[in-house]
Scaffold this active site. Structure first.
Site, PDB file in Angstrom:
ATOM      1  N   ALA A  67       0.784  -1.273   0.084  1.00  0.00           N
ATOM      2  CA  ALA A  67       0.155   0.022  -0.066  1.00  0.00           C
ATOM      3  C   ALA A  67       0.696   1.272   0.165  1.00  0.00           C
ATOM      4  O   ALA A  67       2.088   1.154   0.412  1.00  0.00           O
ATOM      5  CB  ALA A  67      -0.919   0.071   1.309  1.00  0.00           C
ATOM      6  N   GLY A 113       0.405  -5.045   0.950  1.00  0.00           N
ATOM      7  CA  GLY A 113      -0.484  -4.998  -0.016  1.00  0.00           C
ATOM      8  C   GLY A 113      -0.414  -5.537  -1.265  1.00  0.00           C
ATOM      9  O   GLY A 113      -1.226  -6.512  -2.049  1.00  0.00           O
TER      10      GLY A 113
HETATM   11  N1  DAK Z   1       4.624   3.381  -0.755  1.00  0.00           N
HETATM   12  C1  DAK Z   1       4.974   4.509  -1.178  1.00  0.00           C
HETATM   13  N2  DAK Z   1       6.106   4.648  -2.221  1.00  0.00           N
HETATM   14  C2  DAK Z   1       7.018   3.734  -2.240  1.00  0.00           C
HETATM   15  C3  DAK Z   1       6.822   2.307  -1.736  1.00  0.00           C
HETATM   16  C4  DAK Z   1       5.330   2.170  -1.059  1.00  0.00           C
HETATM   17  N3  DAK Z   1       5.057   0.851  -0.506  1.00  0.00           N
HETATM   18  N4  DAK Z   1       7.725   1.307  -1.754  1.00  0.00           N
HETATM   19  C5  DAK Z   1       8.647   2.163  -2.710  1.00  0.00           C
HETATM   20  N5  DAK Z   1       8.101   3.434  -2.867  1.00  0.00           N
HETATM   21  C6  DAK Z   1       8.908   4.298  -3.446  1.00  0.00           C
HETATM   22  C7  DAK Z   1       9.948   4.982  -2.849  1.00  0.00           C
HETATM   23  O1  DAK Z   1       9.562   5.889  -1.678  1.00  0.00           O
HETATM   24  C8  DAK Z   1      10.794   5.544  -3.760  1.00  0.00           C
HETATM   25  O2  DAK Z   1      10.293   6.656  -4.205  1.00  0.00           O
HETATM   26  P1  DAK Z   1      11.210   8.119  -4.073  1.00  0.00           P
HETATM   27  O3  DAK Z   1      11.913   8.193  -3.003  1.00  0.00           O
HETATM   28  O4  DAK Z   1      12.262   7.904  -5.240  1.00  0.00           O
HETATM   29  O5  DAK Z   1      10.261   9.146  -4.603  1.00  0.00           O
HETATM   30  C9  DAK Z   1      10.653   4.615  -4.974  1.00  0.00           C
HETATM   31  O6  DAK Z   1       9.279   4.114  -4.692  1.00  0.00           O
HETATM   32  C10 DAK Z   1      11.782   3.542  -5.070  1.00  0.00           C
HETATM   33  O7  DAK Z   1      11.932   2.807  -3.895  1.00  0.00           O
HETATM   34  P2  DAK Z   1      13.237   2.774  -3.322  1.00  0.00           P
HETATM   35  O8  DAK Z   1      14.261   3.919  -3.702  1.00  0.00           O
HETATM   36  O9  DAK Z   1      13.125   2.549  -1.937  1.00  0.00           O
HETATM   37  O10 DAK Z   1      13.763   1.474  -3.875  1.00  0.00           O
HETATM   38  P3  DAK Z   1      14.948   0.378  -3.344  1.00  0.00           P
HETATM   39  O11 DAK Z   1      15.086  -0.539  -4.564  1.00  0.00           O
HETATM   40  O12 DAK Z   1      16.045   0.964  -2.744  1.00  0.00           O
HETATM   41  O13 DAK Z   1      14.113  -0.584  -2.341  1.00  0.00           O
HETATM   42  C11 DAK Z   1      11.950  -1.836  -1.604  1.00  0.00           C
HETATM   43  C12 DAK Z   1      12.985  -1.308  -2.794  1.00  0.00           C
HETATM   44  C13 DAK Z   1      10.873  -2.236  -2.059  1.00  0.00           C
HETATM   45  C14 DAK Z   1      12.883  -2.609  -0.726  1.00  0.00           C
HETATM   46  C15 DAK Z   1      11.885  -0.348  -0.740  1.00  0.00           C
HETATM   47  O14 DAK Z   1      11.267   0.670  -1.686  1.00  0.00           O
HETATM   48  C16 DAK Z   1      10.763  -0.592   0.424  1.00  0.00           C
HETATM   49  O15 DAK Z   1      11.265  -1.244   1.269  1.00  0.00           O
HETATM   50  N6  DAK Z   1       9.567  -0.302   0.181  1.00  0.00           N
HETATM   51  C17 DAK Z   1       8.417  -0.239   1.242  1.00  0.00           C
HETATM   52  C18 DAK Z   1       7.903  -1.679   1.240  1.00  0.00           C
HETATM   53  C19 DAK Z   1       6.894  -1.788   2.209  1.00  0.00           C
HETATM   54  O16 DAK Z   1       7.292  -1.449   3.437  1.00  0.00           O
HETATM   55  N7  DAK Z   1       5.660  -1.719   1.901  1.00  0.00           N
HETATM   56  C20 DAK Z   1       4.409  -1.476   2.512  1.00  0.00           C
HETATM   57  C21 DAK Z   1       4.154  -2.584   3.103  1.00  0.00           C
HETATM   58  S1  DAK Z   1       2.736  -2.190   4.310  1.00  0.00           S
HETATM   59  C22 DAK Z   1      -4.119  -0.762   5.440  1.00  0.00           C
HETATM   60  C23 DAK Z   1      -4.236  -1.503   4.574  1.00  0.00           C
HETATM   61  C24 DAK Z   1      -3.113  -2.259   4.025  1.00  0.00           C
HETATM   62  C25 DAK Z   1      -1.827  -1.954   4.265  1.00  0.00           C
HETATM   63  C26 DAK Z   1      -1.660  -1.141   5.438  1.00  0.00           C
HETATM   64  C27 DAK Z   1      -2.988  -0.564   5.879  1.00  0.00           C
HETATM   65  N8  DAK Z   1      -5.024  -0.053   6.364  1.00  0.00           N
HETATM   66  C28 DAK Z   1      -6.446  -0.553   5.791  1.00  0.00           C
HETATM   67  C29 DAK Z   1      -5.057   1.073   6.997  1.00  0.00           C
HETATM   68  C30 DAK Z   1      -0.867  -2.553   3.776  1.00  0.00           C
HETATM   69  C31 DAK Z   1       0.296  -1.948   4.008  1.00  0.00           C
HETATM   70  C32 DAK Z   1       1.638  -2.343   3.331  1.00  0.00           C
HETATM   71  O17 DAK Z   1       1.292  -2.745   2.389  1.00  0.00           O
END
Ligand code: DAK
Length: 261
Positions: A67, A113
């Site tokens: 997400a 997500g």
């Molecule tokens: N959201 C927004 N932007 C994201 C993103 C995300 N989930 N994942 C990556 N990006 C963006 C980064 O911010 C970056 O943007 P800029 O800084 O260039 O503007 C760009 O994508 C490239 O990412 P990285 O520079 O970080 O790329 P790397 O290769 O270094 O790293 C990575 C890739 C996938 C390991 C890293 O980006 C990462 O850890 N991303 C986050 C993964 C994550 O934690 N995802 C969220 C999981 S939690 C809910 C419903 C559902 C959920 C929550 C609440 N409610 C009903 C309230 C679900 C939650 C989730 O999905």
């Protein structure tokens, strides 16, 4: 609806849906979730000519990296999260209960997500560089789009509990060994393999396929008796013209020509 974040293409009776926010690694923001909801509630059901759907992510790096974390901060503390989760659940149920097969072609990161979206699809084809995790605990939250339930359904409680509590990321091979994905293919071949499987399914009786989806889904519905659902669905499929055609084709040693009737 005009889609901003989804690219839809139809080829050979298959609808390919590409989540197109490559700069954010295809993270699911609100707009993308509304588009997915509209697609499966209104749009895809009307596309009578398609036999199945493939969902993939734009670019080579990510299926969906979760997400959109940058949007989370806009949630208020008095229920915004629950509303968002409910809308996500409704949307992913639309996918899981779609009457035609939906395959996730996982071409990279399937995190949070993104992993939940893949698990809502009926099958998952992973490229060898695909990575899976439910990393929500890193953010101090839990999965909100069905991940706590579907991960158990896919891989069992023991390993699901570990992955949900550690947030560990696993590769395609491990995901395959755990039963999270159906096949692992060389990077870039996820959509082609998905098409191959959909084409095989398209040669079967479409009513039977819809009933397989419905009855398998019943396993996870606590208010539905799956065995009773199977008896009911079996009664329905055995009274179709397609069943007569399928059985006749077998006896006549020819390929069945199903009419979806
Ligand atoms: N959201 C927004 N932007 C994201 C993103 C995300 N989930 N994942 C990556 N990006 C963006 C980064 O911010 C970056 O943007 P800029 O800084 O260039 O503007 C760009 O994508 C490239 O990412 P990285 O520079 O970080 O790329 P790397 O290769 O270094 O790293 C990575 C890739 C996938 C390991 C890293 O980006 C990462 O850890 N991303 C986050 C993964 C994550 O934690 N995802 C969220 C999981 S939690 C809910 C419903 C559902 C959920 C929550 C609440 N409610 C009903 C309230 C679900 C939650 C989730 O999905």
């Amino acid at each position: 609806m005009t889609y901003q974040n989804l690219i839809l293409t139809e080829e050979d009776g298959i609808l390919l849906v590409t989540i197109n926010r490559e700069k954010a690694l295809n993270a699911l923001n609100g707009q993308t979730m509304r588009e997915l909801n509209h697609l499966f509630a209104e749009d895809a059901p009307k596309r009578a000519n398609i036999s199945g759907v493939i969902i993939t992510g734009a670019g080579e790096k990510s299926f969906v990296a979760g997400a959109d974390i940058k949007e989370f901060l806009n949630l208020d503390s008095k229920g915004g999260g629950a509303e968002m989760a409910q809308f996500g659940h409704d949307t992913f149920f639309l996918i899981e209960r779609f009457h035609k097969p939906v395959i996730a072609a996982v071409n990279g990161f399937a995190l949070g997500g993104g992993c939940e979206l893949a698990m809502a699809c009926h099958l998952r084809i992973a490229g060898e560089k695909a990575r899976f995790s439910q990393p929500e605990v890193n953010l101090g939250i839990i999965p909100g789009y069905g991940g706590t339930q579907r991960l158990i359904q896919c891989i069992g409680k023991t390993k699901a509990m570990e992955l949900l509590m550690t947030g560990d990321m696993i590769g395609a091979e491990e995901a395959h060994n755990l039963g999270l994905v159906n096949h692992v293919v060389p990077a870039g071949e996820e959509v082609a393999k998905s098409k191959e499987i959909l084409q095989k399914i398209a040669s079967k009786g479409p009513i039977a396929i819809a009933k397989v989806i419905e009855t398998v889904n019943a396993y996870a519905q606590h208010d539905v008796d799956g065995f009773a659902k199977e008896v009911e669905a079996f009664g329905e499929v055995t009274s179709t013209e397609d069943f007569v055609e399928g059985a006749t084709a077998f006896i006549e040693k020819r390929k069945a020509d199903f009419k979806n009737k």
